[in-house]
Every structure is written in C-alpha cells, then in structure tokens.
Design a protein around this motif. Structure first.
Motif, mmCIF file in Angstrom:
data_model
loop_
_atom_site.group_PDB
_atom_site.id
_atom_site.type_symbol
_atom_site.label_atom_id
_atom_site.label_comp_id
_atom_site.label_asym_id
_atom_site.label_seq_id
_atom_site.Cartn_x
_atom_site.Cartn_y
_atom_site.Cartn_z
ATOM 1 N N ALA A 183 47.143 30.481 47.225
ATOM 2 C CA ALA A 183 48.278 30.830 46.371
ATOM 3 C C ALA A 183 48.223 32.336 46.156
ATOM 4 N N ARG A 184 49.378 32.929 45.959
ATOM 5 C CA ARG A 184 49.421 34.394 45.781
ATOM 6 C C ARG A 184 49.252 34.808 44.328
ATOM 7 N N HIS A 185 49.737 33.972 43.416
ATOM 8 C CA HIS A 185 49.723 34.347 42.000
ATOM 9 C C HIS A 185 49.309 33.157 41.147
ATOM 10 N N LEU A 186 48.745 33.479 39.999
ATOM 11 C CA LEU A 186 48.477 32.434 39.017
ATOM 12 C C LEU A 186 49.800 32.001 38.398
ATOM 13 N N PRO A 187 49.920 30.734 38.012
ATOM 14 C CA PRO A 187 51.144 30.312 37.338
ATOM 15 C C PRO A 187 51.290 31.040 36.002
ATOM 16 N N ALA A 188 52.495 31.104 35.489
ATOM 17 C CA ALA A 188 52.775 31.851 34.260
ATOM 18 C C ALA A 188 51.941 31.372 33.068
ATOM 19 N N TYR A 189 51.577 30.094 33.044
ATOM 20 C CA TYR A 189 50.815 29.587 31.904
ATOM 21 C C TYR A 189 49.346 30.003 31.942
ATOM 22 N N VAL A 190 48.887 30.612 33.052
ATOM 23 C CA VAL A 190 47.506 31.087 33.151
ATOM 24 C C VAL A 190 47.525 32.611 33.087
ATOM 25 N N THR A 191 46.993 33.147 32.014
ATOM 26 C CA THR A 191 46.914 34.595 31.847
ATOM 27 C C THR A 191 45.534 35.044 32.289
ATOM 28 N N ALA A 192 45.473 35.909 33.293
ATOM 29 C CA ALA A 192 44.193 36.318 33.894
ATOM 30 C C ALA A 192 43.192 36.806 32.850
ATOM 31 N N GLY A 193 43.628 37.525 31.843
ATOM 32 C CA GLY A 193 42.724 38.050 30.831
ATOM 33 C C GLY A 193 42.224 36.998 29.855
ATOM 34 N N GLU A 194 42.820 35.809 29.882
ATOM 35 C CA GLU A 194 42.459 34.778 28.916
ATOM 36 C C GLU A 194 41.773 33.573 29.567
ATOM 37 N N ILE A 195 41.218 33.758 30.742
ATOM 38 C CA ILE A 195 40.552 32.647 31.422
ATOM 39 C C ILE A 195 39.172 32.455 30.792
#
Length: 162
Positions: free
Chosen positions: A119-131
C-alpha cells in the motif's frame, strides 16, 4: 492450545483449534481476503503480542467456543440450545479486549502493508505519529509469518501455539 491455519485456493483458509480445555471444536473457514495476513492469523498475532487475555484466542483457550461449533453433533446440539435459551454476554473486560484486538489489527495491518510496499499510504484513520509502540512489535510478528503464509501451497499449514 494449538491453532492450525490451512491455506485454501486464493486467499481462503481454514482454521482448526486443538485445545486442552473445553469440548473439541470443528474446523471452520476463515474470512480470507489477504494474500499475506489471513484475518484470524492477524488476531492471533495481535492478541499474543499485545498480551490480550480475553480476545478470541484467550477465550477459546479458556473453554469458550467463540465462533466455532463443537465437533461432536451431540455437543453441538447442546451448545445451540444453550445459546438460544441463555445467550452469553461477554464481560466488560472481554468486550474491551475484543475491541483492543480489533483496533490494533486495524492499525497494524495497514502499517505492515505500507512498510512492505503493498500500500502507498496509511488509511486516514491511522495517524503515523499516533501509532502505539506495541504496533511495531506486532508488525515484526507479521514479518515472521507473512512470507511463510504467502509461500504456502494450497493445503499447506502453519501451526501456532497459544
């Protein structure tokens, strides 16, 4: 408890649970849909890595039948009567553990897919800084099994111990 994931054609699979506590369970089909990370394998790895005690697999190990039916027809009939006469409501902790399993799976799978170029991007509900930090550990567990699962021929199996 041993859990056997057997690959079918395409992205289909079967899952069998062999446990020490509770009635013997009949194998069932999994929902399929992912060539590297079958849904039920994802939940096994999420729950094991995150220490979720009352998710799908912890409850199965404790004797609950979950989404499975007893293998013995007489036991199956008794279980069906019990479900009709007194449906079991999960405890608040079991509900919270199941919700946590779903939430972590919903984050970890797309993180794994992005990291591996599926996949190229995380879905909108997944915020990279909040994993959550546990997701990195879960994704590492996915790394241990995804390639092995993908390489299996139809009829091949992975067995995991809970």
């Amino acid at each position: 408890m041993r859990v056997v994931f057997t690959k079918g054609p395409g992205t289909s699979y079967d899952i069998a649970v062999h446990r020490d506590r509770g009635v013997a369970l009949a194998p069932r089909n999994g929902p399929g849909g992912h060539p590297y990370l079958p849904h039920d394998l994802v939940h096994f790895l999420v729950e094991a890595e995150a220490g979720i005690e009352l998710g799908v697999y912890g409850r199965l190990a404790a004797g609950d039948n979950g989404l499975f039916w007893p293998a013995d027809p007489a036991e199956r009939a008794k279980a069906a009567r019990r479900r009709r006469s007194r449906p079991v409501k999960p405890s608040p902790r079991a509900k919270a553990d199941m919700a946590m399993s779903e939430q972590l799976a919903g984050i970890a799978v797309p993180v794994w897919e992005v990291r591996h170029g599926h996949a190229r991007h995380l879905p909108a509900y997944v915020t990279a800084g909040e994993i959550p930090a546990v997701v990195d550990r879960i994704v590492s567990r996915f790394d241990d099994y995804a390639g092995r699962w993908h390489a299996l021929p139809a009829g091949g199996s992975l067995t995991l111990t809970w």
